[in-house]
Scaffold this motif. Structure first.
Motif, PDB file in Angstrom:
ATOM      1  N   GLU A 292      47.363-102.127  56.242  1.00  0.00           N
ATOM      2  CA  GLU A 292      46.181-101.488  56.807  1.00  0.00           C
ATOM      3  C   GLU A 292      45.628-100.416  55.873  1.00  0.00           C
ATOM      4  O   GLU A 292      46.389 -99.718  55.197  1.00  0.00           O
ATOM      5  CB  GLU A 292      46.517-100.867  58.162  1.00  0.00           C
ATOM      6  CG  GLU A 292      47.193-101.846  59.115  1.00  0.00           C
ATOM      7  CD  GLU A 292      47.158-101.386  60.556  1.00  0.00           C
ATOM      8  OE1 GLU A 292      46.279-100.578  60.906  1.00  0.00           O
ATOM      9  OE2 GLU A 292      48.016-101.850  61.342  1.00  0.00           O
ATOM     10  N   PHE A 293      44.308-100.308  55.883  1.00  0.00           N
ATOM     11  CA  PHE A 293      43.614 -99.263  55.126  1.00  0.00           C
ATOM     12  C   PHE A 293      42.728 -98.475  56.082  1.00  0.00           C
ATOM     13  O   PHE A 293      41.949 -99.052  56.837  1.00  0.00           O
ATOM     14  CB  PHE A 293      42.754 -99.881  54.025  1.00  0.00           C
ATOM     15  CG  PHE A 293      43.537-100.565  52.940  1.00  0.00           C
ATOM     16  CD1 PHE A 293      43.848 -99.906  51.750  1.00  0.00           C
ATOM     17  CD2 PHE A 293      43.973-101.877  53.104  1.00  0.00           C
ATOM     18  CE1 PHE A 293      44.576-100.539  50.753  1.00  0.00           C
ATOM     19  CE2 PHE A 293      44.705-102.519  52.109  1.00  0.00           C
ATOM     20  CZ  PHE A 293      45.000-101.846  50.931  1.00  0.00           C
ATOM     21  N   VAL A 294      42.871 -97.151  56.051  1.00  0.00           N
ATOM     22  CA  VAL A 294      42.039 -96.255  56.853  1.00  0.00           C
ATOM     23  C   VAL A 294      41.460 -95.191  55.928  1.00  0.00           C
ATOM     24  O   VAL A 294      41.850 -95.085  54.764  1.00  0.00           O
ATOM     25  CB  VAL A 294      42.869 -95.611  58.001  1.00  0.00           C
ATOM     26  CG1 VAL A 294      43.278 -96.655  59.029  1.00  0.00           C
ATOM     27  CG2 VAL A 294      44.090 -94.886  57.463  1.00  0.00           C
ATOM     28  N   PRO A 295      40.518 -94.382  56.419  1.00  0.00           N
ATOM     29  CA  PRO A 295      39.893 -93.381  55.557  1.00  0.00           C
ATOM     30  C   PRO A 295      40.895 -92.383  54.977  1.00  0.00           C
ATOM     31  O   PRO A 295      41.990 -92.196  55.531  1.00  0.00           O
ATOM     32  CB  PRO A 295      38.891 -92.693  56.488  1.00  0.00           C
ATOM     33  CG  PRO A 295      38.570 -93.732  57.509  1.00  0.00           C
ATOM     34  CD  PRO A 295      39.856 -94.468  57.735  1.00  0.00           C
ATOM     35  N   PRO A 296      40.552 -91.727  53.872  1.00  0.00           N
ATOM     36  CA  PRO A 296      41.473 -90.774  53.225  1.00  0.00           C
ATOM     37  C   PRO A 296      41.928 -89.694  54.200  1.00  0.00           C
ATOM     38  O   PRO A 296      41.145 -89.173  54.989  1.00  0.00           O
ATOM     39  CB  PRO A 296      40.619 -90.162  52.109  1.00  0.00           C
ATOM     40  CG  PRO A 296      39.527 -91.142  51.858  1.00  0.00           C
ATOM     41  CD  PRO A 296      39.264 -91.826  53.164  1.00  0.00           C
ATOM     42  N   GLY A 297      43.216 -89.388  54.156  1.00  0.00           N
ATOM     43  CA  GLY A 297      43.748 -88.335  55.008  1.00  0.00           C
ATOM     44  C   GLY A 297      43.894 -88.714  56.463  1.00  0.00           C
ATOM     45  O   GLY A 297      44.246 -87.877  57.289  1.00  0.00           O
TER      46      GLY A 297
END
Length: 270
Positions: free
Chosen positions: A191-196
């Motif tokens: 999974e990839f989510v926004p930075p931080g």
């Protein structure tokens, strides 16, 4: 003897692998214990990678009296008011390039783009992960072109672990790793989510709200996507069958997921 009170506790629980054994529902013992907890002044919130829609069938009959965390930290939503309070979004055209490369180079992958409204699948229907049908996901089969102008909250790939390791390498090659946070939520889910963005970061936002700021945080989770949540809590709890990394981040180890965690928590921790 006076009834036990939980007026100083904010309990934040992961769903899959923590409250929910794989392909099952939440045990009645957990439901009863959660409702006992909230009736005695406790505040309960969910923290999950799911969409609100796919989480709700599991939560029927449970009092959720705080905003909950979805998309692994990309959304904070008040379920009782049906109101989205905060979101984190994936910005830039690079995501479209990354998605196109995955569709071309990994033709058997299930590729999912999550918007605030739903799960959108941009890979062939025959690639769909079985969990989508079995776990109450309402999906929109579409194309990358139709998703180009949408606001993305989470990007998800289901494929064989060896292929996901190559996708991680591709992310570094394109610079995706510089504009996102990535993690595994299972061996074949990347999974990839926004930075931080993480469950833990959004839990900090929740805890800072005036209604909850004075409460101790108890958090439960079982996998890599729960590590930041376990670390931010005053007491982090992982089931015995959780991942090695989750157990290392936890303060206490609970019985395996098949044994209801909330009664154990109320008895042994609180």
């Amino acid at each position: 003897m006076s009834e036990k009170r939980y007026d100083d506790i904010l309990l934040i629980c992961d769903l899959d692998g923590t409250l929910i054994p794989r392909y099952e529902m939440i045990a009645e013992d957990n439901v009863r214990a959660l409702n006992t907890f909230t009736a005695a002044g406790g505040v309960f919130a969910v923290a999950t990678g799911r969409t609100p829609e796919s989480a709700l069938p599991y939560l029927d009959g449970i009092t959720i009296n705080a905003p909950s965390i979805f998309f692994n930290g990309a959304m904070l939503k008040d379920l009782s008011a049906d109101q989205v309070l905060e979101t984190r979004t994936l910005e830039g055209d690079l995501w479209r390039t990354f998605a196109a490369r995955i569709l071309y180079q990994f033709p058997r992958a299930c590729v999912e783009v999550y918007t605030q409204e739903q799960c959108n699948i941009i890979s062939p229907k025959e690639n769909d992960d079985p969990r989508l049908e079995e776990e109450f996901y309402s999906v929109n089969h579409t194309t990358l072109r139709d998703m180009e102008d949408a606001t993305w909250l989470k990007f998800f790939i289901c494929d064989a672990p060896i292929n996901l390791s190559f996708i991680e390498r591709l992310a570094k090659e394109l610079g995706i790793d510089q504009c996102s946070t990535s993690f595994y939520s299972d061996a074949n889910y990347l999974e990839f989510v926004p930075p931080g963005t993480s469950k833990g970061a959004m839990a900090e936002v929740l805890h800072a709200m005036p209604a909850y700021t004075g409460r101790r945080v108890i958090a439960c989770g079982d996998y890599e996507n729960d590590i930041e949540l376990l670390r931010m809590a005053d007491i982090g709890i992982a089931p015995e069958d959780a991942s090695k990394e989750a157990k290392e981040a936890a303060d206490r180890i609970a019985p395996p997921c098949r044994e209801p965690i909330v009664p154990w928590l109320l008895r042994e921790v609180l």
